[in-house]
Write an enzyme that holds these catalytic residues in place. Structure first.
Site, PDB file in Angstrom:
ATOM      1  N   HIS A  75       0.802  -1.232   0.000  1.00 62.04           N
ATOM      2  CA  HIS A  75       0.000   0.000   0.000  1.00 62.04           C
ATOM      3  C   HIS A  75       0.833   1.279   0.000  1.00 62.04           C
ATOM      4  CE1 HIS A  75       1.038   0.023   4.256  1.00 62.04           C
ATOM      5  NE2 HIS A  75       0.620   1.264   4.313  1.00 62.04           N
TER       6      HIS A  75
HETATM    7  C1  UD1 Z   1      -2.188   5.534   6.113  1.00 53.59           C
HETATM    8  C2  UD1 Z   1      -0.878   5.912   6.808  1.00 53.59           C
HETATM    9  C3  UD1 Z   1       0.127   4.788   6.648  1.00 53.59           C
HETATM   10  C4  UD1 Z   1      -0.459   3.476   7.110  1.00 53.59           C
HETATM   11  C5  UD1 Z   1      -1.741   3.211   6.342  1.00 53.59           C
HETATM   12  C6  UD1 Z   1      -2.419   1.927   6.706  1.00 53.59           C
HETATM   13  C7  UD1 Z   1      -0.343   8.320   6.791  1.00 53.59           C
HETATM   14  C8  UD1 Z   1       0.558   9.336   6.209  1.00 53.59           C
HETATM   15  N1  UD1 Z   1      -0.286   7.093   6.214  1.00 53.59           N
HETATM   16  O1  UD1 Z   1      -1.924   5.436   4.725  1.00 53.59           O
HETATM   17  O2  UD1 Z   1       1.268   5.083   7.424  1.00 53.59           O
HETATM   18  O3  UD1 Z   1       0.465   2.438   6.870  1.00 53.59           O
HETATM   19  O4  UD1 Z   1      -2.640   4.295   6.624  1.00 53.59           O
HETATM   20  O5  UD1 Z   1      -3.510   1.746   5.869  1.00 53.59           O
HETATM   21  O6  UD1 Z   1      -1.058   8.596   7.726  1.00 53.59           O
HETATM   22  N2  UD1 Z   1      -9.393   5.117   1.870  1.00 53.59           N
HETATM   23  C9  UD1 Z   1     -10.588   4.447   1.787  1.00 53.59           C
HETATM   24  N3  UD1 Z   1     -11.185   4.103   2.954  1.00 53.59           N
HETATM   25  C10 UD1 Z   1     -10.671   4.422   4.173  1.00 53.59           C
HETATM   26  C11 UD1 Z   1      -9.462   5.136   4.215  1.00 53.59           C
HETATM   27  C12 UD1 Z   1      -8.825   5.461   3.062  1.00 53.59           C
HETATM   28  O7  UD1 Z   1     -11.084   4.141   0.719  1.00 53.59           O
HETATM   29  O8  UD1 Z   1     -11.299   4.071   5.202  1.00 53.59           O
HETATM   30  C13 UD1 Z   1      -8.706   5.446   0.614  1.00 53.59           C
HETATM   31  C14 UD1 Z   1      -8.917   6.878   0.181  1.00 53.59           C
HETATM   32  O9  UD1 Z   1      -9.066   6.896  -1.188  1.00 53.59           O
HETATM   33  C15 UD1 Z   1      -7.593   7.553   0.566  1.00 53.59           C
HETATM   34  C16 UD1 Z   1      -6.607   6.416   0.427  1.00 53.59           C
HETATM   35  O10 UD1 Z   1      -7.322   5.240   0.789  1.00 53.59           O
HETATM   36  O11 UD1 Z   1      -7.331   8.652  -0.246  1.00 53.59           O
HETATM   37  C17 UD1 Z   1      -5.399   6.559   1.308  1.00 53.59           C
HETATM   38  O12 UD1 Z   1      -5.787   6.773   2.674  1.00 53.59           O
HETATM   39  P1  UD1 Z   1      -4.869   7.695   3.633  1.00 53.59           P
HETATM   40  O13 UD1 Z   1      -5.461   7.796   4.981  1.00 53.59           O
HETATM   41  O14 UD1 Z   1      -4.568   8.976   2.931  1.00 53.59           O
HETATM   42  O15 UD1 Z   1      -3.511   6.938   3.701  1.00 53.59           O
HETATM   43  P2  UD1 Z   1      -3.091   5.413   3.657  1.00 53.59           P
HETATM   44  O16 UD1 Z   1      -2.476   5.145   2.332  1.00 53.59           O
HETATM   45  O17 UD1 Z   1      -4.194   4.486   4.095  1.00 53.59           O
END
Ligand code: UD1
Length: 425
Positions: free
Chosen positions: A237
């Site tokens: 991821h």
């Molecule tokens: C975040 C953390 C990372 C951790 C990871 C675990 C930061 C900088 N990064 O990254 O360290 O390893 O979580 O997953 O805080 N999304 C959904 N549903 C959700 C949440 C997110 O669909 O419930 C999608 C959204 O499109 C979002 C993308 O996932 O834009 C990324 O989510 P985000 O919270 O920005 O960061 P992660 O890549 O999950």
């Protein structure tokens, strides 16, 4: 004593659950009159759980509350997704209001996500009165360093550590890193790993999961003596691995050989699913026909190939880690969990902030080039021998943290000194 704990993203939930259990135990002991007369009268802890809403899906958040028996958050900020700046700013604005309303004695932040840095920064600058008093900031999982500042998590770790008053470290490298950065070791405690507390608590319960049967990895129930067939588990991821088509394809090419031998189970993070769609990748080339919408299929009996699933709950994923022949990942926490379980792990990154998993554990840092990934997988598939358990990864980290918080609170009260920013050294 009032403690406010922050959760936001998936890897936070298993790190916080044991701390809440330890707080409840402490309060239970007081209620039962279990403290010795000689012990200075301990205070009950009032606990407030704040969820920033960084992760909001049931699969990324809700199911973890069920699996880990976490209480419903007292406050939900409903922040959701956004750019780093937008997400962190939203967390900060909303959390400041909560902090001013709750006025806790301590704020606990865990790990290295945007919710961690956002809430730590707000707490470090808040002022409850004219003397500038503010809560203690406790950082759980402090001191880890990848020395790669292109990772957003590395920035989050460094800043959070430098504004924290109590730094709870999971491995020896954390002590060294913080010392080199000029942080007084009087504030740093090698307590162990609360994520491993959760793993040890739920390891047996994970056997009740039916995920192996659902994925066709076992014919019939475990209690009837049915063996699990060999399989690999994959998670990817990190933006650096999945946001570029070429980089993503290079890692997948490194997995081809393995996927011909055993099924590779791939629970797909929402970011990664988005990229698979955008890049038009066909990951269903193997004999397994998992649907691209991510619903779990129930094949007759899994053949080799890459099998995509939705993100899995805590217990299902733990069950899959326990029985895997090998785990390939770019996650930080999974490197630690596989060390604890003694399962060979290949990390598809150029570095790790968790060196103990390589030095005394089961982890190999492979990089992301096809040949290197392939080579590391071959080596790890032949791996024999056990791993040494890192110091204090014994299921008692959260209890140590709560004891230290109580001591720090009572020391602060008895000195009647408001907590104001202190010098580094
Ligand atoms: C975040 C953390 C990372 C951790 C990871 C675990 C930061 C900088 N990064 O990254 O360290 O390893 O979580 O997953 O805080 N999304 C959904 N549903 C959700 C949440 C997110 O669909 O419930 C999608 C959204 O499109 C979002 C993308 O996932 O834009 C990324 O989510 P985000 O919270 O920005 O960061 P992660 O890549 O999950």
């Amino acid at each position: 004593m009032k403690i406010l704990t922050i959760v936001g993203a998936r890897p936070n939930f298993m790190k916080v659950a044991p701390i809440i259990v330890a707080i409840n135990k402490h309060n239970g002991r007081i209620a039962a009159g279990a403290f010795e007369r000689s012990e200075s009268s301990p205070e009950t802890i009032q606990h407030v759980l704040v969820h920033t809403g960084q992760h909001y899906d049931d699969l990324m958040s809700g199911s973890f509350f069920n699996d880990l028996n976490l209480p419903k958050p007292d406050v939900h900020l409903g922040v959701g997704s956004g750019s780093h700046a937008a997400q962190t700013a939203e967390i900060m604005k909303k959390f400041e209001e909560v902090l001013l309303a709750e006025k806790p004695d301590a704020v606990i932040v865990v790990g290295d996500v945007n919710s961690t840095i956002g809430c730590a920064l707000v707490t470090s600058k808040i002022s409850f009165d004219s003397s500038g008093s503010r809560p203690m900031i406790a950082h759980v999982e402090a001191g880890l360093r990848s020395f790669d500042r292109s990772m957003p998590e590395e920035i989050n770790r460094i800043v959070t550590d430098h504004v924290s008053d109590l730094l709870f470290v999971t491995e020896h490298s954390g002590l060294q890193n913080l010392h080199k950065e000029g942080i007084s070791l009087g504030r740093v405690h090698l307590v162990g790993n609360t994520m491993i507390d959760s793993l040890l608590t739920f390891k047996d319960k994970a056997e009740e999961s039916t995920i192996c049967e659902k994925l066709g990895l076992r014919k019939g129930r475990a209690e009837n003596g049915n063996p699990v067939r060999p399989y690999a588990l994959l998670t990817l991821h990190r933006p650096s691995n999945v946001d570029s088509r070429d980089g993503f394809l290079s890692i997948l090419a490194g997995l081809e050989e393995l996927a011909k031998e055993v099924p590779v189970i791939f629970p797909v993070h929402p970011r990664t699913r988005q990229r698979i769609k955008e890049f038009g990748l066909d990951l269903h080339a193997g004999p397994i026909a998992a649907k691209s919408n991510g619903n779990l299929e129930t094949p007759e009996y899994a053949g080799a190939g890459i099998m995509l699933t939705d993100p899995l709950g805590y217990l299902d994923f733990l069950c899959l880690m326990k029985h895997a022949a090998i785990v390939v990942t770019d996650s930080g926490g999974i490197q630690e969990e596989t060390t604890c379980l003694g399962i060979p792990c290949v990390t598809v990154r150029d570095n790790t902030e968790r060196p103990v998993t390589v030095e005394s554990g089961t982890n190999v840092i492979a990089g992301t080039k096809k040949e290197k990934v392939q080579e590391a997988i071959r080596r790890q598939m032949r791996r024999t021998g056990s791993a040494a358990m890192p110091k204090n990864w014994d299921g008692r980290a959260a209890a140590r943290i709560v004891d230290i918080l109580i001591q720090a609170h009572s020391a602060r009260n008895s000195s009647h000194q408001p907590l104001v920013p202190q010098s580094c050294v």
